[in-house]
Write a protein that holds these residues in place. Structure first.
Motif, PDB file in Angstrom:
ATOM      1  N   ASN A  20       0.807  -1.129  -0.122  1.00  0.00           N
ATOM      2  CA  ASN A  20      -0.004  -0.187  -0.151  1.00  0.00           C
ATOM      3  C   ASN A  20       0.873   1.284  -0.011  1.00  0.00           C
ATOM      4  O   ASN A  20       0.883   2.051   0.987  1.00  0.00           O
ATOM      5  CB  ASN A  20      -1.030   0.036   1.186  1.00  0.00           C
ATOM      6  N   GLY A  21       1.572   1.426  -1.015  1.00  0.00           N
ATOM      7  CA  GLY A  21       2.684   2.536  -1.217  1.00  0.00           C
ATOM      8  C   GLY A  21       3.564   2.260   0.012  1.00  0.00           C
ATOM      9  O   GLY A  21       4.196   1.429   0.088  1.00  0.00           O
ATOM     10  N   GLU A  22       3.717   3.419   0.876  1.00  0.00           N
ATOM     11  CA  GLU A  22       4.844   3.326   1.974  1.00  0.00           C
ATOM     12  C   GLU A  22       4.139   3.469   3.251  1.00  0.00           C
ATOM     13  O   GLU A  22       4.596   4.008   4.373  1.00  0.00           O
ATOM     14  CB  GLU A  22       5.785   4.403   1.794  1.00  0.00           C
ATOM     15  N   TRP A  23       2.784   2.653   3.382  1.00  0.00           N
ATOM     16  CA  TRP A  23       2.017   2.576   4.420  1.00  0.00           C
ATOM     17  C   TRP A  23       2.539   1.630   5.442  1.00  0.00           C
ATOM     18  O   TRP A  23       2.561   0.600   4.962  1.00  0.00           O
ATOM     19  CB  TRP A  23       0.764   2.940   4.497  1.00  0.00           C
ATOM     20  N   GLU A  24       2.242   1.853   6.750  1.00  0.00           N
ATOM     21  CA  GLU A  24       2.415   0.658   7.769  1.00  0.00           C
ATOM     22  C   GLU A  24       1.164   0.995   8.526  1.00  0.00           C
ATOM     23  O   GLU A  24       0.537   1.872   8.858  1.00  0.00           O
ATOM     24  CB  GLU A  24       3.613   0.442   8.672  1.00  0.00           C
ATOM     25  N   TYR A  25       0.773  -0.268   9.172  1.00  0.00           N
ATOM     26  CA  TYR A  25      -0.570  -0.534  10.017  1.00  0.00           C
ATOM     27  C   TYR A  25      -0.071  -0.867  11.288  1.00  0.00           C
ATOM     28  O   TYR A  25       0.724  -1.821  11.628  1.00  0.00           O
ATOM     29  CB  TYR A  25      -1.495  -1.269   9.340  1.00  0.00           C
ATOM     30  N   ALA A  26      -0.954  -0.581  12.627  1.00  0.00           N
ATOM     31  CA  ALA A  26      -0.648  -1.043  13.821  1.00  0.00           C
ATOM     32  C   ALA A  26      -2.008  -0.806  14.695  1.00  0.00           C
ATOM     33  O   ALA A  26      -2.915  -0.127  14.185  1.00  0.00           O
ATOM     34  CB  ALA A  26       0.471  -0.119  14.549  1.00  0.00           C
TER      35      ALA A  26
END
Length: 67
Positions: A20-26
């Motif tokens: 997702n592009g340069e996204w990270e999730y938490a």
């Protein structure tokens, strides 16, 4: 609570089915501590038809889908 953040170079380790592009999730607990629950659903949902919006959702988008 779920959160997403973008930084240069993030996401490079993911394949095209997840990137997702340069996204990270938490995920976080109410006290601010990290919740290590899986975030796979975040990648899946944001990847669907969102490249044109940098894989993000506006509050309006969310409200419209819940009508």
């Amino acid at each position: 609570m779920n959160a997403q953040q973008r930084e240069r170079g993030w996401g490079e380790g993911y394949g095209p089915q997840k990137r997702n592009g340069e996204w990270e999730y938490a995920r976080f607990n109410g006290d601010g501590s990290r919740n290590n629950a899986p975030v796979e659903a975040c990648f899946t949902c944001h990847l669907q038809q969102r490249a044109q919006q940098d894989f993000t959702f506006a509050t309006w988008d969310y409200a419209q889908t819940r009508r």
